[in-house]
Motif scaffolding. Structure first.
Motif, PDB file in Angstrom:
ATOM      1  N   GLU A   1      45.054-108.550  55.122  1.00  0.00           N
ATOM      2  CA  GLU A   1      45.934-107.643  55.862  1.00  0.00           C
ATOM      3  C   GLU A   1      46.697-108.422  56.933  1.00  0.00           C
ATOM      4  O   GLU A   1      47.909-108.283  57.073  1.00  0.00           O
ATOM      5  N   ASP A   2      45.984-109.280  57.675  1.00  0.00           N
ATOM      6  CA  ASP A   2      46.629-110.086  58.718  1.00  0.00           C
ATOM      7  C   ASP A   2      47.659-111.042  58.118  1.00  0.00           C
ATOM      8  O   ASP A   2      48.768-111.170  58.629  1.00  0.00           O
ATOM      9  N   ALA A   3      47.292-111.716  57.043  1.00  0.00           N
ATOM     10  CA  ALA A   3      48.210-112.673  56.403  1.00  0.00           C
ATOM     11  C   ALA A   3      49.438-111.953  55.841  1.00  0.00           C
ATOM     12  O   ALA A   3      50.563-112.449  55.959  1.00  0.00           O
ATOM     13  N   THR A   4      49.236-110.785  55.240  1.00  0.00           N
ATOM     14  CA  THR A   4      50.355-110.010  54.695  1.00  0.00           C
ATOM     15  C   THR A   4      51.289-109.577  55.820  1.00  0.00           C
ATOM     16  O   THR A   4      52.514-109.646  55.686  1.00  0.00           O
ATOM     17  N   ARG A   5      50.714-109.154  56.918  1.00  0.00           N
ATOM     18  CA  ARG A   5      51.515-108.748  58.078  1.00  0.00           C
ATOM     19  C   ARG A   5      52.416-109.903  58.526  1.00  0.00           C
ATOM     20  O   ARG A   5      53.598-109.709  58.808  1.00  0.00           O
ATOM     21  N   ARG A   6      51.857-111.120  58.568  1.00  0.00           N
ATOM     22  CA  ARG A   6      52.658-112.287  58.969  1.00  0.00           C
ATOM     23  C   ARG A   6      53.789-112.553  57.974  1.00  0.00           C
ATOM     24  O   ARG A   6      54.906-112.876  58.369  1.00  0.00           O
ATOM     25  N   LEU A   7      53.488-112.410  56.682  1.00  0.00           N
ATOM     26  CA  LEU A   7      54.534-112.611  55.662  1.00  0.00           C
ATOM     27  C   LEU A   7      55.655-111.593  55.800  1.00  0.00           C
ATOM     28  O   LEU A   7      56.834-111.927  55.663  1.00  0.00           O
ATOM     29  N   LEU A   8      55.293-110.350  56.070  1.00  0.00           N
ATOM     30  CA  LEU A   8      56.292-109.290  56.166  1.00  0.00           C
ATOM     31  C   LEU A   8      57.169-109.411  57.400  1.00  0.00           C
ATOM     32  O   LEU A   8      58.257-108.843  57.448  1.00  0.00           O
ATOM     33  N   GLN A   9      56.695-110.156  58.404  1.00  0.00           N
ATOM     34  CA  GLN A   9      57.470-110.340  59.631  1.00  0.00           C
ATOM     35  C   GLN A   9      58.445-111.509  59.546  1.00  0.00           C
ATOM     36  O   GLN A   9      59.265-111.698  60.436  1.00  0.00           O
ATOM     37  N   LEU A  10      58.369-112.295  58.466  1.00  0.00           N
ATOM     38  CA  LEU A  10      59.276-113.426  58.312  1.00  0.00           C
ATOM     39  C   LEU A  10      60.708-112.925  58.139  1.00  0.00           C
ATOM     40  O   LEU A  10      60.946-111.891  57.522  1.00  0.00           O
ATOM     41  N   GLU A  11      61.654-113.695  58.674  1.00  0.00           N
ATOM     42  CA  GLU A  11      63.057-113.329  58.538  1.00  0.00           C
ATOM     43  C   GLU A  11      63.466-113.278  57.066  1.00  0.00           C
ATOM     44  O   GLU A  11      64.193-112.401  56.628  1.00  0.00           O
TER      45      GLU A  11
ATOM     46  N   GLY B   1      46.154-106.089  52.068  1.00  0.00           N
ATOM     47  CA  GLY B   1      47.588-106.322  51.926  1.00  0.00           C
ATOM     48  C   GLY B   1      48.349-105.027  51.733  1.00  0.00           C
ATOM     49  O   GLY B   1      49.418-104.824  52.321  1.00  0.00           O
ATOM     50  N   HIS B   2      47.780-104.140  50.945  1.00  0.00           N
ATOM     51  CA  HIS B   2      48.404-102.833  50.713  1.00  0.00           C
ATOM     52  C   HIS B   2      48.496-102.054  52.024  1.00  0.00           C
ATOM     53  O   HIS B   2      49.519-101.419  52.304  1.00  0.00           O
ATOM     54  N   ASN B   3      47.450-102.126  52.832  1.00  0.00           N
ATOM     55  CA  ASN B   3      47.478-101.453  54.140  1.00  0.00           C
ATOM     56  C   ASN B   3      48.598-102.003  55.015  1.00  0.00           C
ATOM     57  O   ASN B   3      49.300-101.227  55.685  1.00  0.00           O
ATOM     58  N   ALA B   4      48.775-103.322  55.024  1.00  0.00           N
ATOM     59  CA  ALA B   4      49.846-103.926  55.834  1.00  0.00           C
ATOM     60  C   ALA B   4      51.218-103.519  55.312  1.00  0.00           C
ATOM     61  O   ALA B   4      52.144-103.268  56.108  1.00  0.00           O
ATOM     62  N   ILE B   5      51.371-103.422  53.995  1.00  0.00           N
ATOM     63  CA  ILE B   5      52.643-102.997  53.403  1.00  0.00           C
ATOM     64  C   ILE B   5      52.970-101.568  53.830  1.00  0.00           C
ATOM     65  O   ILE B   5      54.091-101.268  54.268  1.00  0.00           O
ATOM     66  N   LEU B   6      51.990-100.686  53.756  1.00  0.00           N
ATOM     67  CA  LEU B   6      52.204 -99.293  54.169  1.00  0.00           C
ATOM     68  C   LEU B   6      52.480 -99.195  55.663  1.00  0.00           C
ATOM     69  O   LEU B   6      53.360 -98.439  56.092  1.00  0.00           O
ATOM     70  N   GLU B   7      51.740 -99.960  56.455  1.00  0.00           N
ATOM     71  CA  GLU B   7      51.909 -99.962  57.911  1.00  0.00           C
ATOM     72  C   GLU B   7      53.328-100.384  58.302  1.00  0.00           C
ATOM     73  O   GLU B   7      53.891 -99.901  59.285  1.00  0.00           O
ATOM     74  N   ALA B   8      53.917-101.284  57.512  1.00  0.00           N
ATOM     75  CA  ALA B   8      55.282-101.761  57.783  1.00  0.00           C
ATOM     76  C   ALA B   8      56.338-100.778  57.292  1.00  0.00           C
ATOM     77  O   ALA B   8      57.533-101.027  57.442  1.00  0.00           O
ATOM     78  N   GLY B   9      55.890 -99.669  56.711  1.00  0.00           N
ATOM     79  CA  GLY B   9      56.833 -98.664  56.221  1.00  0.00           C
ATOM     80  C   GLY B   9      57.491 -99.062  54.911  1.00  0.00           C
ATOM     81  O   GLY B   9      58.552 -98.543  54.557  1.00  0.00           O
ATOM     82  N   LEU B  10      56.865 -99.967  54.172  1.00  0.00           N
ATOM     83  CA  LEU B  10      57.424-100.444  52.910  1.00  0.00           C
ATOM     84  C   LEU B  10      56.730 -99.776  51.729  1.00  0.00           C
ATOM     85  O   LEU B  10      55.601 -99.298  51.841  1.00  0.00           O
TER      86      LEU B  10
END
Length: 194
Positions: free
Chosen positions: A88-98, A115-124
């Protein structure tokens, strides 16, 4: 180190026969699959430093080089197998990349939960906004519609048992040191065609 016949599964010991999942081929299969769906920005979250991980990293980089895919260092993260929080933490970092990846390869299907949780959290949404693939082929992958590479665990066990029986029945016969068993891709709906 005794004279007792030994066959290991997914572990290599000196002077012992091993039956292994072909992790190089597994990652090559996943990269080629994503590439054929139009993805060129592919990230890889891998497990801790083991022979399995080294094989998967080899397959990942080999396929990317073969296909002409450039892999920025920030697209590859070390995680821990079967650890959704780490992924989840690693996915969050990937999703924040420009220039974030369009597809993420997860170390295993269970870790994908994070990872799925981070994707949903980002509104994706998946696969509309980001694609993902897993590894192992556990039942959870089907429930979450996650494309994954399934290991042939039945083939691993049967081959190991066959080899061990041969070693017992023919102690002087020289066997291969390592036998690699391929798995197969299980395609669900987690990868968008670009």
């Amino acid at each position: 180190e005794s004279s007792i016949p030994v066959v290991t599964i997914d572990h290599v010991f000196p002077d012992r026969q091993a039956v292994l999942s072909d992790n190089v081929n597994g990652l090559e299969t996943l990269v080629h699959y994503a590439y054929n769906k139009g993805h060129r920005r592919i990230a890889f979250l891998h497990g801790e430093d083991t022979a399995v991980t080294r094989g998967r990293l080899t397959g990942f980089y080999k396929a990317c080089e073969e296909l002409g895919i450039e892999v920025p260092p920030e697209y590859v993260h070390r995680c821990v197998y079967h650890d959704p929080d780490c992924c989840e933490d690693a996915t969050r970092r990937l999703l924040q990349l420009e220039n974030r990846p369009t597809c993420i390869i997860f170390p295993d299907d269970f870790s994908f939960i994070g990872g799925h949780n981070a994707i949903l959290e980002a509104g994706l949404r998946m696969p509309e906004d980001i694609s993902a693939v897993g590894y192992d082929g556990i039942h959870l992958a089907k429930a979450m519609h996650l494309t994954t590479y399934t290991q042939d665990t039945l083939g691993l066990g049967r081959t190991a048992a066959r080899q061990l029986i041969q070693m017992i029945e023919n102690p002087d016969f020289r066997h291969e040191d390592q036998i690699k068993i391929c798995g197969r891709l299980l395609e669900f709906s987690s990868v968008k065609q670009l």
